[in-house]
Design an enzyme around this catalytic site. Structure first.
Site, mmCIF file in Angstrom:
data_model
loop_
_atom_site.group_PDB
_atom_site.id
_atom_site.type_symbol
_atom_site.label_atom_id
_atom_site.label_comp_id
_atom_site.label_asym_id
_atom_site.label_seq_id
_atom_site.Cartn_x
_atom_site.Cartn_y
_atom_site.Cartn_z
ATOM 1 N N LEU A 1 -1.879 -3.206 -3.653
ATOM 2 C CA LEU A 1 -3.311 -3.413 -3.403
ATOM 3 C C LEU A 1 -4.186 -2.478 -4.240
ATOM 4 C CD1 LEU A 1 -3.268 -3.976 0.477
ATOM 5 C CD2 LEU A 1 -3.177 -5.678 -1.356
ATOM 6 N N GLY A 2 -3.603 -1.920 -5.291
ATOM 7 C CA GLY A 2 -4.415 -1.172 -6.256
ATOM 8 C C GLY A 2 -4.867 0.199 -5.795
ATOM 9 N N SER A 3 -4.118 0.808 -4.874
ATOM 10 C CA SER A 3 -4.589 2.093 -4.342
ATOM 11 C C SER A 3 -4.584 3.194 -5.403
ATOM 12 C CB SER A 3 -3.743 2.527 -3.143
ATOM 13 O OG SER A 3 -2.394 2.661 -3.529
ATOM 14 N N ALA A 53 -7.648 2.760 -7.593
ATOM 15 C CA ALA A 53 -8.841 3.103 -6.802
ATOM 16 C C ALA A 53 -8.941 4.612 -6.650
ATOM 17 C CB ALA A 53 -8.775 2.418 -5.432
ATOM 18 N N ASP A 83 -5.805 -3.298 -12.577
ATOM 19 C CA ASP A 83 -6.151 -2.555 -11.361
ATOM 20 C C ASP A 83 -7.357 -1.648 -11.601
ATOM 21 O OD1 ASP A 83 -3.826 -3.715 -10.517
ATOM 22 O OD2 ASP A 83 -2.954 -1.885 -9.701
ATOM 23 N N PRO A 94 -3.404 0.253 2.442
ATOM 24 C CA PRO A 94 -2.027 0.727 2.396
ATOM 25 C C PRO A 94 -1.658 1.107 0.954
ATOM 26 C CG PRO A 94 -2.146 -1.487 3.355
ATOM 27 C CD PRO A 94 -3.526 -1.132 2.918
HETATM 28 O O1 PMV Z 1 1.375 -3.372 -7.992
HETATM 29 P P1 PMV Z 1 0.020 -3.192 -8.585
HETATM 30 O O2 PMV Z 1 -1.057 -3.326 -7.582
HETATM 31 O O3 PMV Z 1 -0.066 -1.922 -9.362
HETATM 32 O O4 PMV Z 1 -0.218 -4.400 -9.621
HETATM 33 C C1 PMV Z 1 0.579 -4.520 -10.788
HETATM 34 C C2 PMV Z 1 0.170 -5.709 -11.611
HETATM 35 C C3 PMV Z 1 1.145 -6.026 -12.771
HETATM 36 O O5 PMV Z 1 0.631 -7.163 -13.447
HETATM 37 C C4 PMV Z 1 2.531 -6.352 -12.247
HETATM 38 C C5 PMV Z 1 1.275 -4.872 -13.748
HETATM 39 C C6 PMV Z 1 0.043 -4.641 -14.599
HETATM 40 O O6 PMV Z 1 -0.068 -3.549 -15.154
HETATM 41 O O7 PMV Z 1 -0.778 -5.558 -14.744
#
Ligand code: PMV
Length: 318
Positions: A99-101, A104, A145, A94
């Site tokens: 979830l890092g889409s 990725a 990510d 999703p």
């Molecule tokens: O929401 P995502 O999957 O992009 O994760 C962000 C993680 C954070 O720590 C909130 C921001 C970052 O750049 O590390």
């Protein structure tokens, strides 16, 4: 065809932006990019998107930033910016869910372009280009990510030291549920920055406490101690609430998961929506049923093995 995995942050999001460690693992699913002969079109069939790097959308800007890092000096008028293929994107995770889409996507685009050109792109070059794209999407990303998307597997990340692979004593089973609300990484990171400038000492205490929980969590996965890992997740969730990155749906899902027998539950990623993780060994069905009754979708996965996922399909030179 090229692939990069999505990810979950088990512990440490937000504090990682302020130099603390975080613990993350790659998902078995992610983003695939297929190339065809063409002129630099980027297509996402599921979204009805068909753009090039001049498109003013965030996706177009990220695509342009990535190409400029991979192929500097070739983006002038009449030049192809190195994009002499069309790229078709398929998301298996999703999107806008924490979830890092987006990372990725960036990494899979780099790999697809490199393969189409029969070019060897090292990890550092992919990370650099992926970070340029991530900066368009998220403002000032920590890089976690992109690190997981590039390296796959499971590990500890800090801004200073980057990615250190970690092997759990046994795979960590997780239930990943969606709040039904988009996560708001940019907005939540900005809010934490406001809090950090208004109340620096108090926020630093929370960041350090989260960093300490990450170290406890790493010790727990190395020992295969799920009870200790779950306790660290629950404690981490309390700090994230104070950082104002939670939301009513996240709190409800965490409560439901714990009532259904989860040892630990917390948001993952930017927060404000997106996904929640529950560590509920042997109780996955009960957590999924409780969430489903409340209208939340979920899936079961596991993290913890170095090279368990993502890496097998990468084949990048170091
Ligand atoms: O929401 P995502 O999957 O992009 O994760 C962000 C993680 C954070 O720590 C909130 C921001 C970052 O750049 O590390």
């Amino acid at each position: 065809m090229a692939f990069a995995p999505g990810k979950v942050i088990l512990l440490g999001e937000h504090a990682v932006v302020y130099g603390q460690p975080a613990l993350a693992g790659a998902l078995s699913s992610g983003v695939t990019v297929t190339t065809r002969p063409g002129r630099g079109r980027l297509r996402v069939a599921a979204w009805n998107v068909d753009i090039d790097r001049h498109d003013p959308s965030p996706l177009g800007q990220a695509f342009a930033a990535l190409a400029a890092r991979l192929y500097p000096g070739s983006e002038g008028p009449g030049q192809s910016a190195g994009l002499d293929v069309d790229l078709e994107v398929e998301f298996q995770v999703p999107t806008s869910a924490g979830l890092g889409s987006s990372a990725a996507l960036a990494v899979a685009l780099c790999r697809a372009l490199a393969r189409a050109r029969q070019q060897e792109l090292g990890t550092a070059a992919i990370l650099d280009a992926a970070m340029a794209a991530e900066t368009v999407f998220h403002g000032k990303p920590s890089g976690i990510d992109a690190a997981v998307a590039v390296h796959g597997g499971f590990g500890r990340f800090t801004r200073a030291a980057g990615w250190t692979p970690t092997r759990a004593a046994r795979p960590v089973p997780l239930v990943v549920g969606h709040t039904g609300r988009q996560r708001d990484t940019k907005g939540r990171v900005a809010r934490v920055a406001e809090l950090a400038s208004e109340r620096p000492a108090e926020m630093e205490t929370h960041f350090r406490a989260i960093g300490a929980l990450v170290e406890q969590g790493i010790a727990a996965v190395l020992a295969g101690d799920f009870a200790a890992l779950g306790a660290a997740m629950n404690e981490n969730a309390r700090h994230l609430e104070v950082l104002e990155v939670s939301c009513p749906e996240i709190e409800k899902m965490c409560t439901l998961a714990r009532e259904a027998g989860a040892l630990g539950a917390k948001l993952t990623g930017g927060g404000g929506g997106g996904c929640v993780l529950a560590l509920a060994p042997g109780r996955e069905d009960a957590v999924q049923a409780a969430w489903s009754r409340a209208g939340f979708t979920s899936f079961v996965t596991q993290v913890g093995q170095v090279g368990q996922v993502g890496e097998a399909r990468q084949g990048d030179p170091p």
